[in-house]
Write a protein that holds these residues in place. Structure first.
Motif, short mmCIF file in Angstrom:
data_model
loop_
_atom_site.label_atom_id
_atom_site.label_comp_id
_atom_site.label_asym_id
_atom_site.label_seq_id
_atom_site.Cartn_x
_atom_site.Cartn_y
_atom_site.Cartn_z
N THR A 31 20.63 88.90 113.38
CA THR A 31 21.11 87.47 113.72
C THR A 31 20.38 87.06 115.01
O THR A 31 20.26 87.42 115.76
CB THR A 31 22.49 87.40 113.64
OG1 THR A 31 23.24 87.89 112.75
CG2 THR A 31 22.93 85.78 113.73
N THR A 32 19.64 85.79 114.52
CA THR A 32 18.77 85.09 115.88
C THR A 32 19.99 84.43 116.78
O THR A 32 21.05 84.27 116.37
CB THR A 32 17.91 84.11 115.19
OG1 THR A 32 18.72 83.19 114.56
CG2 THR A 32 16.77 84.49 114.50
N GLY A 33 19.59 84.63 117.94
CA GLY A 33 20.58 83.86 118.84
C GLY A 33 20.39 82.23 119.11
O GLY A 33 19.81 81.80 118.05
N ASN A 34 20.76 81.76 119.81
CA ASN A 34 21.00 80.58 119.87
C ASN A 34 19.86 79.63 120.47
O ASN A 34 19.71 78.37 120.82
CB ASN A 34 22.36 79.94 120.70
CG ASN A 34 22.12 80.26 122.02
OD1 ASN A 34 21.40 80.75 122.75
ND2 ASN A 34 23.64 80.11 122.69
N SER A 35 18.88 80.33 120.79
CA SER A 35 17.53 79.73 121.35
C SER A 35 16.23 80.50 120.94
O SER A 35 16.40 81.64 121.08
CB SER A 35 18.03 79.84 122.83
OG SER A 35 16.62 79.23 123.56
N SER A 56 8.54 79.18 118.67
CA SER A 56 8.86 78.31 117.76
C SER A 56 9.55 78.69 116.50
O SER A 56 9.74 78.26 115.56
CB SER A 56 7.56 77.72 117.17
OG SER A 56 6.59 78.90 116.68
N GLY A 57 10.20 80.04 116.51
CA GLY A 57 11.11 80.37 115.78
C GLY A 57 10.42 81.21 114.45
O GLY A 57 10.98 81.48 113.44
N ALA A 75 12.53 81.01 111.28
CA ALA A 75 13.81 81.13 111.52
C ALA A 75 14.48 80.03 111.97
O ALA A 75 13.87 79.22 112.50
CB ALA A 75 14.26 82.48 112.22
N SER A 76 15.79 80.04 111.78
CA SER A 76 16.63 78.88 112.47
C SER A 76 17.63 79.72 113.62
O SER A 76 17.81 81.04 113.19
CB SER A 76 17.59 78.57 111.40
OG SER A 76 16.70 77.65 110.38
N THR A 77 18.09 79.05 114.28
CA THR A 77 19.00 79.82 115.32
C THR A 77 20.23 80.18 114.67
O THR A 77 20.80 79.41 113.89
CB THR A 77 19.19 78.87 116.55
OG1 THR A 77 19.85 77.72 116.10
CG2 THR A 77 17.95 78.70 117.16
N ASN A 78 20.76 81.34 115.43
CA ASN A 78 22.06 81.47 114.79
C ASN A 78 22.21 81.93 113.16
O ASN A 78 23.26 81.54 112.73
CB ASN A 78 23.35 80.72 115.34
CG ASN A 78 23.44 80.70 116.84
OD1 ASN A 78 23.30 81.49 117.44
ND2 ASN A 78 23.44 79.26 117.07
N THR A 79 21.24 82.56 112.84
CA THR A 79 21.27 82.73 111.22
C THR A 79 20.95 84.41 111.19
O THR A 79 20.08 84.89 111.88
CB THR A 79 20.10 81.96 110.77
OG1 THR A 79 20.35 80.63 110.83
CG2 THR A 79 20.10 82.10 109.28
N LEU A 137 17.25 88.07 121.73
CA LEU A 137 18.16 87.24 122.20
C LEU A 137 19.37 87.29 121.29
O LEU A 137 20.33 86.70 121.66
CB LEU A 137 17.88 85.79 122.71
CG LEU A 137 16.51 85.80 123.81
CD1 LEU A 137 16.10 84.40 124.10
CD2 LEU A 137 17.14 86.53 125.01
N GLY A 138 19.02 87.90 120.24
CA GLY A 138 20.11 87.83 119.02
C GLY A 138 20.86 89.19 118.92
O GLY A 138 20.87 89.86 119.80
N SER A 139 21.46 89.51 117.60
CA SER A 139 22.14 90.93 117.74
C SER A 139 21.48 91.49 116.39
O SER A 139 21.02 91.07 115.35
CB SER A 139 23.33 90.43 117.40
OG SER A 139 23.74 89.55 116.08
#
Length: 182
Positions: A31-35, A56-57, A75-79, A137-139
């Protein structure tokens, strides 16, 4: 329960070196982080399998030795995403999913500089073994992390799971004492 985050230069996961094989399939759920404020490393096996996220994701594959790279997805954040890499000799085919069931593939590419036997660098999740300043920066959900051999048999799981029968009931035991995380 088996989701790891907070990656840093001293907090990352290691996959055993002997699992770098050019006939295996590698699947990771993260899961991507918030940034996307910094370049991030999701999976890193020098000269073998690298999955990174750009500022740029873009979720990209990369081989430091041959400079082969390409985009797996934007990617999108928090996804949450699943990324799969199927090796067939020196050919890699990547695909991704947002549900772990339906997969979108990208064109396979040939990597002439694969070095699965190179043990100079660790095979890591959450941090590059080449440059330790790009932690994820995610999980990462280790319950869905796995490596399959060419016949589809699981040769490694991020978390082992076992059913135990006790007094007529079935219990699932999850072993979170994975020997490779630091």
């Amino acid at each position: 329960k088996c989701v790891y985050s907070g990656f840093s230069t001293s907090n990352y996961l290691r996959i055993p070196q002997n699992l770098k094989n050019t006939s295996y399939t590698y699947i990771f759920k993260f899961t991507t982080g918030n940034s996307f404020s910094a370049q991030q490393t999701v999976v890193h096996g020098e000269y073998f399998l690298n999955i990174e996220i750009t500022t740029s994701g873009l979720v990209q594959y990369y081989n430091w030795g041959s400079d082969n790279s390409g985009t797996i997805l934007t990617a999108s954040t928090n996804t949450t995403y699943w990324v799969k890499c199927v090796f067939n000799g020196n050919q890699k085919t990547f695909s991704y999913s947002t549900d772990g069931v339906n997969w979108t593939g990208i064109s396979p590419y040939t990597d002439s500089n694969l070095k699965p036997d190179d043990t100079r660098y660790e095979f890591r999740i959450g941090l590059s073994s080449y440059s330790s300043n790009n932690p994820f920066l995610g999980s990462v959900d280790m319950m869905d992390a796995k490596i399959l051999d060419s016949t589809g048999n699981i040769v490694w799981k991020g978390v082992s799971e076992e059913e135990v029968y006790l007094n007529g009931s079935v219990y699932t035991i999850i072993d979170e004492t994975v020997p490779f995380y630091q």
